[in-house]
Design a protein around this motif. Sequence first.
Motif, PDB file in Angstrom:
ATOM      1  N   GLU A   1      -6.534  -9.040  34.536  1.00  0.00           N
ATOM      2  CA  GLU A   1      -7.561  -8.958  35.451  1.00  0.00           C
ATOM      3  C   GLU A   1      -7.756 -10.362  35.607  1.00  0.00           C
ATOM      4  OE1 GLU A   1     -10.993  -6.768  34.220  1.00  0.00           O
ATOM      5  OE2 GLU A   1     -12.354  -8.190  35.252  1.00  0.00           O
ATOM      6  N   LEU A   2      -7.928 -10.805  36.995  1.00  0.00           N
ATOM      7  CA  LEU A   2      -8.300 -12.377  37.542  1.00  0.00           C
ATOM      8  C   LEU A   2      -9.810 -12.635  37.650  1.00  0.00           C
ATOM      9  CD1 LEU A   2      -5.096 -12.888  39.674  1.00  0.00           C
ATOM     10  CD2 LEU A   2      -5.402 -13.496  37.447  1.00  0.00           C
ATOM     11  N   VAL A   3     -10.358 -11.665  38.450  1.00  0.00           N
ATOM     12  CA  VAL A   3     -11.828 -11.922  38.730  1.00  0.00           C
ATOM     13  C   VAL A   3     -12.370 -10.413  38.631  1.00  0.00           C
ATOM     14  CG1 VAL A   3     -13.548 -12.512  40.567  1.00  0.00           C
ATOM     15  CG2 VAL A   3     -11.150 -13.502  40.472  1.00  0.00           C
ATOM     16  N   ASP A   4     -13.738 -10.436  37.942  1.00  0.00           N
ATOM     17  CA  ASP A   4     -14.327  -9.301  37.817  1.00  0.00           C
ATOM     18  C   ASP A   4     -15.241  -9.062  39.150  1.00  0.00           C
ATOM     19  OD1 ASP A   4     -16.315  -7.148  37.355  1.00  0.00           O
ATOM     20  OD2 ASP A   4     -16.857  -7.865  35.519  1.00  0.00           O
ATOM     21  N   LEU A   5     -15.152  -8.344  40.029  1.00  0.00           N
ATOM     22  CA  LEU A   5     -15.701  -8.246  41.261  1.00  0.00           C
ATOM     23  C   LEU A   5     -17.127  -7.312  41.222  1.00  0.00           C
ATOM     24  CD1 LEU A   5     -12.660  -7.280  43.541  1.00  0.00           C
ATOM     25  CD2 LEU A   5     -13.656  -9.778  42.896  1.00  0.00           C
ATOM     26  N   LYS A   6     -17.382  -6.973  40.105  1.00  0.00           N
ATOM     27  CA  LYS A   6     -18.927  -6.317  39.819  1.00  0.00           C
ATOM     28  C   LYS A   6     -19.363  -5.460  40.632  1.00  0.00           C
ATOM     29  CE  LYS A   6     -19.786 -10.336  36.797  1.00  0.00           C
ATOM     30  NZ  LYS A   6     -20.516 -11.635  36.693  1.00  0.00           N
ATOM     31  N   SER A   7     -18.485  -4.708  41.459  1.00  0.00           N
ATOM     32  CA  SER A   7     -19.139  -3.599  42.169  1.00  0.00           C
ATOM     33  C   SER A   7     -18.471  -2.290  41.802  1.00  0.00           C
ATOM     34  CB  SER A   7     -18.772  -3.781  43.734  1.00  0.00           C
ATOM     35  OG  SER A   7     -17.215  -3.923  43.957  1.00  0.00           O
ATOM     36  N   GLY A   8     -18.811  -1.239  42.174  1.00  0.00           N
ATOM     37  CA  GLY A   8     -18.430  -0.013  41.970  1.00  0.00           C
ATOM     38  C   GLY A   8     -18.547   0.274  40.501  1.00  0.00           C
ATOM     39  N   ARG A   9     -19.591   0.143  39.910  1.00  0.00           N
ATOM     40  CA  ARG A   9     -19.448   0.082  38.361  1.00  0.00           C
ATOM     41  C   ARG A   9     -19.617   1.543  37.902  1.00  0.00           C
ATOM     42  NH1 ARG A   9     -20.797  -3.591  34.680  1.00  0.00           N
ATOM     43  NH2 ARG A   9     -21.595  -5.007  36.263  1.00  0.00           N
ATOM     44  N   VAL A  10     -18.755   1.896  36.868  1.00  0.00           N
ATOM     45  CA  VAL A  10     -18.668   3.468  36.603  1.00  0.00           C
ATOM     46  C   VAL A  10     -18.504   3.381  34.884  1.00  0.00           C
ATOM     47  CG1 VAL A  10     -18.014   4.612  38.365  1.00  0.00           C
ATOM     48  CG2 VAL A  10     -16.141   3.670  37.010  1.00  0.00           C
TER      49      VAL A  10
END
Lengths: 408, 423
Positions: B285-294
Motif C-alpha cells: 500500500e502506497l497511499v491510504d485514500l480514506k474513502s469507501g470505508r468498510v
Amino acid sequence: MKTQRCKGTRDLSPGEMAVFRLIEGTFRDACRKWGYEEVRTPTLEYLHLFTSVGTLTPGMLGRVYSFLDWDGWSGERVVLRPDGTIPVARLYIDSLEKEKLAKLFYVANTFIFEATGEKTRERWQCGAEMIGVSSPSADVELVMLALEVLQRLQIDGVKLKMSHAGLIRALLARLGLSSEEQARVFDRILDGDGKELAELGLDRTKLETLSALLGLKGKSSTFVKGLKALLAPDLAGLQPGIDDLVSVAELLESLGADYQIDLASVRDFEYYTGAIFQIFRGKDKIGGGGRYDALIPLMGGRDTPASGVALYLDRLMGLVKPEALTQVEAPKVLVRAKPEVSKEGFSLVARLHKAGYRAEFNLGAQSRADFGWTLDVQSQAPKFILTDRAEKKFEARTISEVLKLLAK
Amino acid sequence: MFHERDIPIQVAIGNYDLGICGSDWIEELMVKYPSSALMKVGSLGYGQSALYVAVSAAEGISTVEAVRQRSGVVRIASEYPNLAEQFALNLRLRRFGVFPLWGAAEAYPPESADLALVCGTKEGLADCGLVPLSRVLGVSACLVANRNSWESKDMKEVVASIYDEAMSQEAESEIVQPYSGRRPRKSKIFPSGADGDIVRLALPDGHQQSPTFDLLSKAGISLDDYPSPTGNRRPATDLAGVAVKVIRPQDMPLQVASGNFDLAVTGRDWLREHLCQFPTSPVKELVDLKSGRVRIVAVVSNDMPVADASDLAKFSAGRTAPLRVASEYINIADKYARDNHLGSYRVVPTWGATEAFLPEDADLLIENTETGGTIARHNLKIIDTLFESTACLIGRRRRVTNAVKRERIDAIIQALQTGVKLN
C-alpha cells in the motif's frame, strides 16, 4: 472409526514397508553393480517442464496435481512431479551436462490423479536413466537391468512387449497426415484410445492401414524383418526405425529374453522417440521404458541421446513372495532392567547395538515371543541372566561374557 | 438466488438438488473436478454467445499456432481460469500463466495479457478490438443436478415444469450479448512490460468509480470518459506519461504484482486477500485514500449459540460435519479459519450476495459491511471484526530504476496525498 486417510493414497504398514525396502534395496544394489549412481529430485517442479509438445500427453497433463505456489502471482504453476524421467533430465541439464555419459537411478514417488480413488494417486517407481549414449546396446542394458531385478526378487512369468515410437511416427507421416493430425493420432494411441481413432475423421483407407499396422503382433526379429518386407514398396522414412527395432530385438534374442512386438503397446509418455519396452506380468504392467533422444534438447539442453527404464514399485509389492523376505538375522534381545539399574540396562542395549545385535529395552509392552533372548540386568550378582526361547538360563558377570554367550 | 457462478458449486456440494446456470460455469467447474457430483441434465435452449480465446486485433495474428510459436510466457486473462488452463495444456503452450479475473477480461489484451478467454459473440469481441482465435465452447442456459439427489429423489415433475417454462420463454426472450452496443475502442496502444518510462495506472470499475473520480479531481488529475457510460476502459488523462485502464479492483493486486500495472486504486481488503494467498508478493500500500470505508467481519446466523471466535472454535470442534465458511475473500477466510483453529472446515467461494448463504448453505461468512444494516436485516450477527478497509493506492515494493518513471510515480503519489487531505 471413519478412515481419515486421503482418497487415492495408501499407508504402508511395517510388513509392507519391509517388502518396499526389499524391492528398493534389490534395485539399488543391481543399479550400482551396473555402474549407475543414485540421484534425488524435488517433489515440486514447475509445470512448464511437463507441458511442451514431446513431454507428457494431454491425457496425463489433465490429471497432474498443479497449483499456484505461495509466490505464484505471475500465474505460473508448480506440480507434484507426475513423472520420474523429466525431472532427472532437468537435473542432468542443470548440473551434469559436462559428463559425456551419465548413468543415473532413483527411487521416487510420482503423483497423478485417478478419478475413482481406488487406484493409488501417489505411485512409487524405481527408475534408471542412461544419458549420453544412443545405441541398441544401451536400450538392451536397461532391459537386462530391469529383468535382473525382477529375477532377484523371484518374480516370474514376466513378459516383455516392444514397440518403436520412431516407427509409429514415421508410419503416421507416411499416411499423409498433417503434422497436427499426426500429433493428435499419436496422442490418442498414447492415451490408450487406439480404438477410437475413427473419431478423428481420417479417410477410410488411411484408417484401415493404420489399424492393420497397429494390430500387428509378432515374437521375433524375423517378424520385424517381415514387417520390413511388407512396407518395402515405400520404405523412405521407415528404414531407421525398423533397423533400430531389428537390432534391439536381435540382441535381446541372443541374450535369451522373451519378448513380443506389439506396435500399439505405447502408453502415456510422449517423449519416447525410439524403442519402447513394457514389462508385464499377466495383465499388470509392472514396468516400462524406452529411448527419448529428443527430450533433453527440447527442454533446453544440448542435443543428447538418452533412454530409461522404470519398475513400478506399488505393483511389484503384491508380487514379492513371503519367502523372498526371510533373511538370516541374529535373534532379537529384550533387555529387562529394574528401575534402580535402568542406567545399566540402557548402556547394555547400546553395547549390544554396537556389537551388531538388535536389542530393545523392556517397556513392559513387548511380547516375549518376538525375541530370541531375554537379558535381565540385576543390582546383585549374578549381574546378567540370559534366557533363551527354551527358557534355558545362562549367567554372566560382565558384558563381554554376555556377548560371548550370545555368539555361541 | 445466487450469483450465476456460485450455482454449479452449490449444486455440486449438495446444498441444492437442481440449478440453472450458463454452461460456461458448469464446464469451468467440471473441467477441474471431473468426479464432482455435478451433473448436466440438459440445455434450456441455445444462446448465441460462446467462449472464445481472443487476441488483440493490434497483434495482427489469426491462428492459435502463431501464439504457440512465441517464446516466453504466454499470459492468459480470464474469468474461467480452469478452462483457460485446459486450453493452454491442450494447445501444448510451453510456458503460460493464467490470470484468474473477476471480470473485464476483454480489456486485458494486448498490453496486460496476450490472450483473453472471454464469453461473447464475434461482433461483441470486434467492438472490444479483439479477434477470436478459437471457439472453446458454445454457451447456453443449462439445468444441472446433484448426482446423488438425482439418483435418490424423484425430480421428474419439477424438471418437466422447468423445461416447459424455458421453452415458452425462449420465443419471447432476447439473447443478451455481453459486449454489444459498445463503441469500437480507439486503438490507442497502452504500453506493456515493466520497462520504459510510461506509468500504467489501473482504476476501478463499478461503484468505486465516483469516489475515485472525485478524489482524482481534488488531486488535480483530470480524466476524460471515466466513469464511462459506454464502457470505455481506457480513459484519457492529462497526466503526461501515464496510461490509464479501468479493471476490477479485485484483480488489481495480482496485476500489479506481475508487473502489468505500476499503480492501482483498489481496496485494502483485496490487497489483504492477495497477500494472504501470496505472502511474498511485491505489492504494498502506497497511499491510504480514506474513502469507501468498510469493516471485514465474521458473521453467523443469530440462531447460532456463538458470541466470538473462541466460541466458534468450540462450536466447530463439537460437530461432525465440517464448518462451511462462505466468502468472496477465500484466502482471508482460509487464514481466519486456520488462525482460529476451526478444525475441520471448508471454504466455499462466492461471487457476491454472500448473506444469502446463511444459515442453510454456510455456517460462517467472512464479509464486508459499511453499517452492518444488511447483516442485521438477514437475521445475522457479527462475531468478530478482522480489519478495516478503505480505498488505497498500491504499487510494487521494489525501487523503480527508470528515473523518469520514478518521478512520475512520485508525482502521482504526492498528488493523491494532497487530494486525500482536501477530500
